[in-house]
Design an enzyme around this catalytic site. Structure first.
Site, PDB file in Angstrom:
ATOM      1  CD  GLU A  16      -4.678   1.609  -2.758  1.00  0.00           C
ATOM      2  OE1 GLU A  16      -4.902   0.892  -1.774  1.00  0.00           O
ATOM      3  OE2 GLU A  16      -4.818   2.835  -2.751  1.00  0.00           O
ATOM      4  CG  ASP A  64      -1.858   1.158   1.257  1.00  0.00           C
ATOM      5  OD1 ASP A  64      -2.186   1.652   0.173  1.00  0.00           O
ATOM      6  OD2 ASP A  64      -2.275   1.572   2.352  1.00  0.00           O
ATOM      7  CG  ASP A  85      -1.255   3.084   6.046  1.00  0.00           C
ATOM      8  OD1 ASP A  85      -1.333   3.883   5.119  1.00  0.00           O
ATOM      9  OD2 ASP A  85      -1.574   3.363   7.218  1.00  0.00           O
TER      10      ASP A  85
END
Lengths: 198, 198
Positions: free
Chosen positions: B68, B7, B141
Site C-alpha cells: 500500500e 498492508d 489489515d
C-alpha cells in the site's frame, strides 16, 4: 564511544562517524554522502542505501547509530522517502543488535549551535569547528550526519543520568507505597482484631 | 502469477498471498497479520516485521510484492511508522530481486469494490466473496493485504498494456522525428549544393 550519525534521505543520505573522547571532545572518523539515482525505483534505492549503511557498519564498527527523527510537516513525497530510509537504517542496526537513537532536528541544532532554530550554515560552521576539520563538510547532509553523531555523544550521558534518576524516583515511590500499604494492612488487622475480641 | 500483498503497519502488518488464474479468477494461498509489541523499540519492531516478510517470501515464493502506498494525511506518528515498515518491506523484496508495486488505498478499494471510497466492511465482504473464503479475513489489515494482491493482479495487465502502448507511441514519434530531420537535412544539402555550383 563511536557513533554513526545518519541524516536519512533517498537522493542524498549523510553518513558520519564520530568518536567521543573525555568530556566534550569529539573527533571525526569518516564522513560521506550516499546518493541514489532519482529515476531509479524506490526498492532499488532503498537497497543501495542499506548496502552502504551495512558497509559503513562493517568498516567503522560504531557502538550506536544516531538517526534524525523524521517529521511529516514538509513536502509529503520527500518525507515518505526519508521515513522509509530511516526505517531501513534502523533495520540495518537492529540486524546487528546495535542500539538506535533518534534525535529531532532541533535537538541536533541545539546540541551543536546552542539554538534549536539555527540554520544549515551555522550547523556546518560549528561541526567544522568542533571536529577541527580543515574543510567544511559538504553537502549539508554530510555536516548534518556529523552533527547527529555529536548530538548523540553529548545528549546520551544526560539522558542516561535522567533515566537513572527517574528509575531511582520510581523505586522510592514504590518503597513508600509498599510501606503505606503495610501500615494500612496493620491498622486493618488491629481493627479486625478488636472486632473479634469485642 | 502469485502476489504477496502487504498492508504495512507497525502494530499490525497484514500479509496475504493470492494466485491469479485465467481471466479474473483469484485464489487465496495464505493470509495473516504480523503484530509487534507497542512498547518495543522501533528498530526491534522493524526487525520483527522484516523477519516475518522474509519468512513469507521463502515459504510462498511470490512473483511480485504489492504494497500500500502510504500518504501522510492522517496521524503523523502512525504514518511515519507505516512508511518505515513499507520501506523495510520494499527492501526485503529488493534484496531478492523481486519487483515491488505500490497501490493507493483508493486504487485498491476501486479494484475490489468498484468504488474508491468504499469502507473497510465493503472491502472485507468483497475480498471474502472474490476469494470464496468460508470466513471473512480478520482483522481488516488481513483483508486489506488480500485486496492489495487482487488489485495488483487485476491492474497489472492494464498497466502493462498501457506502458506498451506508450512505448509504441514514443517509438512512432521518434521515427517520425527522425524522418523529418532527415528530410530537413536533405533540403539543406540541396540548397548548399545549389550554392556551390552557382
Amino acid at each position: 564511544m563511536r557513533v554513526l550519525g545518519v541524516d536519512p534521505g533517498l537522493t542524498r543520505c549523510g553518513l558520519g562517524v564520530v568518536d567521543g573522547g573525555s568530556g566534550r571532545s569529539v573527533s571525526c572518523v569518516a564522513v560521506d554522502v550516499v546518493r541514489t539515482p532519482v529515476d531509479a525505483e524506490l526498492p532499488r534505492r532503498l537497497l543501495q542505501v542499506s548496502e552502504a549503511v551495512d558497509d559503513w557498519l562493517d568498516t567503522h564498527r560504531p557502538d550506536v547509530v544516531a538517526v534524525e527523527r523524521v517529521f511529516s510537516q514538509h513536502n509529503v513525497r520527500t518525507v515518505m522517502g526519508t521515513a522509509q530510509v530511516s526505517g531501513v537504517v534502523a533495520l540495518c542496526a537492529a540486524r546487528r543488535g546495535l542500539p538506535v537513537s533518534f534525535h529531532t532536528p532541533s535537538e541536533v541544532k541545539a546540541a551543536v549551535t546552542g539554538s534549536g532554530r539555527a540554520d544549515k550554515a551555522q550547523v556546518t560552521t560549528m561541526v567544522t569547528r568542533l571536529l577541527r576539520l580543515k574543510k567544511a563538510p559538504s553537502p549539508a547532509d554530510a555536516a548534518d550526519a556529523l552533527a547527529l553523531a555529536i548530538c548523540h555523544l553529548w545528549r546520551e550521558p544526560i539522558r542516561a543520568r535522567l533515566a537513572e534518576a527517574e528509575a531511582r524516583a520510581a523505586e522510592l515511590a514504590r518503597t513508600h507505597k509498599a510501606r503505606l500499604a503495610a501500615a494500612a494492612a496493620r491498622r486493618r488487622d488491629d481493627t479486625t482484631g478488636t472486632g473479634l475480641t469485642s
